[in-house]
Design an enzyme around this catalytic site. Structure first.
Site, PDB file in Angstrom:
ATOM      1  N   GLU A 137       0.859  -1.172   0.000  1.00 61.73           N
ATOM      2  CA  GLU A 137       0.000   0.000   0.000  1.00 61.73           C
ATOM      3  C   GLU A 137       0.900   1.228   0.000  1.00 61.73           C
ATOM      4  OE1 GLU A 137      -2.517  -0.396   3.426  1.00 61.73           O
ATOM      5  OE2 GLU A 137      -3.335  -2.336   2.775  1.00 61.73           O
ATOM      6  N   TRP A 167       0.962  -0.426  -6.357  1.00 61.44           N
ATOM      7  CA  TRP A 167       2.120  -1.003  -7.056  1.00 61.44           C
ATOM      8  C   TRP A 167       1.950  -2.503  -7.270  1.00 61.44           C
ATOM      9  CZ3 TRP A 167       3.159   3.829  -7.126  1.00 61.44           C
ATOM     10  CH2 TRP A 167       3.271   4.598  -5.974  1.00 61.44           C
ATOM     11  N   GLU A 372       9.807  -6.639  -3.129  1.00 62.14           N
ATOM     12  CA  GLU A 372       9.985  -7.810  -2.255  1.00 62.14           C
ATOM     13  C   GLU A 372      11.050  -7.575  -1.193  1.00 62.14           C
ATOM     14  OE1 GLU A 372      10.017 -11.626  -4.250  1.00 62.14           O
ATOM     15  OE2 GLU A 372       8.762 -10.820  -5.857  1.00 62.14           O
ATOM     16  N   GLY A 373      11.110  -6.332  -0.708  1.00 65.01           N
ATOM     17  CA  GLY A 373      12.058  -5.959   0.337  1.00 65.01           C
ATOM     18  C   GLY A 373      13.161  -5.088  -0.218  1.00 65.01           C
ATOM     19  N   GLU A 376      17.686  -1.600   1.813  1.00 70.48           N
ATOM     20  CA  GLU A 376      17.894  -1.028   3.141  1.00 70.48           C
ATOM     21  C   GLU A 376      17.198  -1.856   4.220  1.00 70.48           C
ATOM     22  OE1 GLU A 376      18.685   1.767   0.018  1.00 70.48           O
ATOM     23  OE2 GLU A 376      16.861   0.635   0.467  1.00 70.48           O
TER      24      GLU A 376
END
Length: 415
Positions: A137, A167, A372-373, A376
């Site tokens: 979100e 996204w 997917e992460g 950082e």
């Protein structure tokens, strides 16, 4: 005929892989070689049409067959990594189509009921039904516990969803969405549940958005979107587990895709400097060019080894596989960004011409360091995995094994 496969045979020969993986790599490479005309056709289509075409082609060719519960699904992330590497080397949209389909199907394979699996997975496996995974979100990206899309349970067990997602890959073409929403079964991550939401559900709307690398990409809105009790994937209140389990497994495959992009950039740059005449020789004869290529090769080898190790840890059921998955994604995506940039630099003005291999790669590689992460967030997770026992061991004085200590003592006594 020139090959278009990215695999390093020396890496494939390592014990991380089995003979079945080596056969798969050969088959994937041969299939990609035989479909060069398809890649050209895909690039002429708009992202939605390209996505639909590619999911159908990949399904018909058997690339998605392990998603079918009627067969023998294999939890083999080394195979997923090899497929992503091969597709990314050849065509970004092909990797995108394959990866998002597998991403959406995996929660069904791991947590879905028999009825849910029968309803959706055969079509996802043959490419006639397109899936998407909706967790992000605008106010909740890597912080899954902040998901705000609300799902209110009624007296009859049905749910009503209100809110937005952002996204979402395949958002404009998906037939079914795996959606993470807040059901209030507990605070933060404990209050999330996973749902299966068909695209035709009243109240669900997709708003297409554009990115630097064109593809099916959308924001989703849910307005009084009603779902039956059977739409819950897994158990109510277990949405955080579903999401984290999925992302931790697929991060390694993002590293594999990055490796495919980077290998293509390296091969393109190497071919250019070997052929480009300059200063009485070729560009390859220049020491700075050789140094740049050497640095690229080092990064590619490191990325390949980290991806192989992480996928192997996942497949063997290691309790710490997520740590290795995070490490592989961070290094492979960051290294790939540098390799692609170096390739553009070696090609000079030719490297930034619209539609050229390096120009496309330059746009395509950037998102891998985010989705997917982010790098950082994953660095913080990697640091958090350094437990106190390891820290204490690192700080302790060096203690030699008893046999070594005796040998050293005897040596001192004879002096």
């Amino acid at each position: 005929m020139e090959t278009t496969t990215s695999f390093d045979p020396e890496v494939l020969a390592l014990p991380f892989y089995e003979d079945s993986h080596r056969r798969l790599a050969a088959q994937a490479g041969a299939w990609c070689d035989g479909n060069r005309m398809l890649w050209e056709e895909i690039r002429a289509l708009d992202p939605d049409a390209a996505g639909r075409r590619l999911v159908g082609v990949l399904g018909a060719a058997g690339w998605l067959s392990e998603l079918d519960p009627r067969g023998a699904p294999v939890d083999d992330f080394r195979a997923v990594c090899l497929r992503r590497e091969a597709l990314a080397y050849n065509e970004d949209l092909a990797d995108f189509a394959f990866s998002v389909q597998a991403l959406a199907a995996t929660p069904l394979l791991r947590f879905g009921s028999e009825a849910q699996r029968r309803r959706y997975l055969p079509g996802m496996a043959d490419g006639t039904l397109i899936g998407a995974f909706a967790v992000s979100e605008k106010e909740a990206g890597s912080d899954l516990a902040s998901v705000g899309l609300e799902a209110v349970c009624g007296e009859d067990g049905s749910y009503v969803l209100n809110g937005r997602k952002a996204w979402i890959a395949n958002g404009t073409i998906a037939d079914v969405f795996v959606v993470i929403a807040r059901t209030g079964h507990g605070p933060g991550p404990l209050g999330l549940s996973a749902f299966l939401v068909p695209a035709g559900t009243p109240g669900l709307r997709a708003e297409r958005i554009d990115a630097i690398a064109p593809r099916s990409f959308a924001h989703l809105s849910f307005q009084d979107c009603r779902l039956p009790a059977g739409a819950v994937l897994g158990r109510p209140g277990k949405g955080f587990v579903v999401a984290v389990d999925l992302l931790e497994r697929f991060r390694t495959t993002v590293g594999a895709a990055a490796l495919g992009f980077a290998r293509r950039a390296f091969d393109t740059a190497l071919a250019h400097v070997l052929a480009r005449e300059a200063y009485g020789g070729t560009l390859f004869d220049l020491q700075l060019v050789k140094a740049s290529l050497a640095d690229m090769e080092v990064q590619l080898n490191a990325a390949a080894l980290l991806v192989a190790r992480a996928a192997w840890e996942t497949d063997r059921g290691s309790r710490r596989f997520a740590r290795h998955s995070n490490i592989a994604k961070v290094h492979a995506t960051e290294a790939a960004q540098g390799v692609v940039d170096a390739a553009v630099q070696l090609l000079g003005a030719a490297g930034i011409v619209e539609g050229s291999v390096t120009e496309r790669l330059y746009r395509q590689i950037r998102s891998l360091r985010i989705y997917e992460g982010t790098s950082e967030v994953l660095r913080m997770a990697i640091a958090g995995s350094l437990d106190m026992r390891r820290a204490a061991r690192a700080a302790a004085p060096l203690r030699l094994p008893t046999s070594v200590a005796r040998t050293n003592s005897s040596a001192r006594s004879t002096k």
